[in-house]
Design an enzyme around this catalytic site. Structure first.
Site, PDB file in Angstrom:
ATOM      1  N   ASP A   1       0.898  -1.201   0.087  1.00 45.68           N
ATOM      2  CA  ASP A   1       0.070  -0.045  -0.208  1.00 45.68           C
ATOM      3  C   ASP A   1       1.144   1.192  -0.206  1.00 45.68           C
ATOM      4  OD1 ASP A   1      -1.749   2.041   0.385  1.00 45.68           O
ATOM      5  OD2 ASP A   1      -2.627   1.363   2.489  1.00 45.68           O
TER       6      ASP A   1
ATOM      7  N   TRP B   1       6.760  -3.730   7.589  1.00 44.13           N
ATOM      8  CA  TRP B   1       5.835  -4.618   7.605  1.00 44.13           C
ATOM      9  C   TRP B   1       5.998  -5.866   6.462  1.00 44.13           C
ATOM     10  CZ3 TRP B   1       4.915  -0.688   4.345  1.00 44.13           C
ATOM     11  CH2 TRP B   1       3.989  -0.814   3.426  1.00 44.13           C
TER      12      TRP B   1
ATOM     13  N   ASP C   1       9.117   1.511   3.724  1.00 46.47           N
ATOM     14  CA  ASP C   1       8.992   2.666   3.344  1.00 46.47           C
ATOM     15  C   ASP C   1      10.393   3.639   3.070  1.00 46.47           C
ATOM     16  OD1 ASP C   1       6.052   2.340   3.260  1.00 46.47           O
ATOM     17  OD2 ASP C   1       5.741   3.390   4.999  1.00 46.47           O
TER      18      ASP C   1
ATOM     19  N   ASN D   1      -0.555  -3.097   6.226  1.00 40.99           N
ATOM     20  CA  ASN D   1       0.356  -2.126   5.423  1.00 40.99           C
ATOM     21  C   ASN D   1      -0.024  -0.513   5.339  1.00 40.99           C
ATOM     22  OD1 ASN D   1      -2.270  -2.209   4.021  1.00 40.99           O
ATOM     23  ND2 ASN D   1      -1.276  -3.169   2.171  1.00 40.99           N
ATOM     24  N   ASP D   2      -1.365  -0.158   6.073  1.00 40.21           N
ATOM     25  CA  ASP D   2      -1.856   1.024   5.894  1.00 40.21           C
ATOM     26  C   ASP D   2      -1.166   1.829   6.920  1.00 40.21           C
ATOM     27  OD1 ASP D   2      -3.192   3.012   4.951  1.00 40.21           O
ATOM     28  OD2 ASP D   2      -5.051   2.688   5.726  1.00 40.21           O
TER      29      ASP D   2
ATOM     30  N   TRP E   1       5.431   3.623   7.737  1.00 38.31           N
ATOM     31  CA  TRP E   1       6.473   3.155   8.532  1.00 38.31           C
ATOM     32  C   TRP E   1       7.854   4.034   8.888  1.00 38.31           C
ATOM     33  CZ3 TRP E   1       5.525  -0.886  11.193  1.00 38.31           C
ATOM     34  CH2 TRP E   1       4.463  -1.806  11.301  1.00 38.31           C
TER      35      TRP E   1
ATOM     36  N   TYR F   1       6.855  10.344   4.434  1.00 34.28           N
ATOM     37  CA  TYR F   1       6.915   9.114   3.585  1.00 34.28           C
ATOM     38  C   TYR F   1       6.885   9.469   2.073  1.00 34.28           C
ATOM     39  CZ  TYR F   1       4.727   5.569   0.780  1.00 34.28           C
ATOM     40  OH  TYR F   1       4.455   4.569  -0.177  1.00 34.28           O
TER      41      TYR F   1
ATOM     42  N   THR G   1       7.461   3.192  -1.385  1.00 33.27           N
ATOM     43  CA  THR G   1       7.726   1.699  -0.827  1.00 33.27           C
ATOM     44  C   THR G   1       8.540   0.777  -1.569  1.00 33.27           C
ATOM     45  OG1 THR G   1       5.619   2.275   0.356  1.00 33.27           O
ATOM     46  CG2 THR G   1       6.478  -0.105   0.374  1.00 33.27           C
TER      47      THR G   1
END
Ligand code: ABN
Length: 174
Positions: free
Chosen positions: A74, A99, A118, A146-147, A150, A159, A162
């Site tokens: 995600d 994750w 991320d 995943n939401d 990170w 961010y 990913t």
């Protein structure tokens, strides 16, 4: 040019005298009916009709969300943001926490453990947004959810995108 006009006038009159309107219509009708039967059986180029079915699979293109390693990703794909499938774009750093998901590689049928880190330290890349959630679990199991941003444990929490690095492979028994 008088001879030219006379010539065609003469020809036209002869055709008009030797053929009735009814026979001219009958001839025209034959031409139309013949065309209706013959045209459909003429050879047409139908190659383009199969083009969609033969389109190459995107499961092997790591710049599209369909790529097999992105089955639980995600975020924005780093492959569209100046990075690679497993490295961050210049000017960003990889998240300290992450994750994981499990994706099957269609090339060998094996299951791989994928770490979705991320990349942090720059504003959101904005290209190739992707949201797939195969085997994702609700938020109470953080490591397989995943939401979340990170970048929470990095010096910059911004961010950017990913990555999807392979960190393990299944033994094929499941
Ligand atoms: N892990 C991607 C992400 C970042 C920010 C917010 C939601 C999801």
């Amino acid at each position: 040019m008088k001879w030219f006009d006379d010539f065609f006038e003469h020809k036209t009159r002869r055709v008009a005298q030797s053929s009735s309107r009814r026979s001219a219509l009958a001839k025209l009708g034959k031409i139309f009916v013949g065309t209706a039967f013959v045209l459909p059986v003429l050879p047409f180029d139908r190659i383009g009709q199969g083009a969609h079915a033969a389109a190459p699979s995107k499961a092997n293109d790591d710049t599209t969300c369909d790529y097999w390693r992105y089955c639980a990703l995600d975020g924005f794909l780093c492959t569209c943001c100046g990075g690679t499938i497993s490295s961050c774009p210049p000017g960003t750093e990889i998240s300290k926490v992450t994750w994981v998901g499990t994706c099957r590689n269609p090339a060998d049928g094996k299951d791989y453990l994928i770490s979705y880190n991320d990349c942090c330290g720059a504003t959101a890349c904005g290209h190739c947004g992707c949201n797939r959630n195969e085997r994702e679990r609700p938020g109470y199991r953080m490591g397989v959810h995943n939401d979340i941003n990170w970048c929470m444990a990095n010096s910059s929490n911004m961010y950017n995108c990913t990555v999807a690095a392979i960190v393990g492979v299944g033994d094929g028994k499941s």
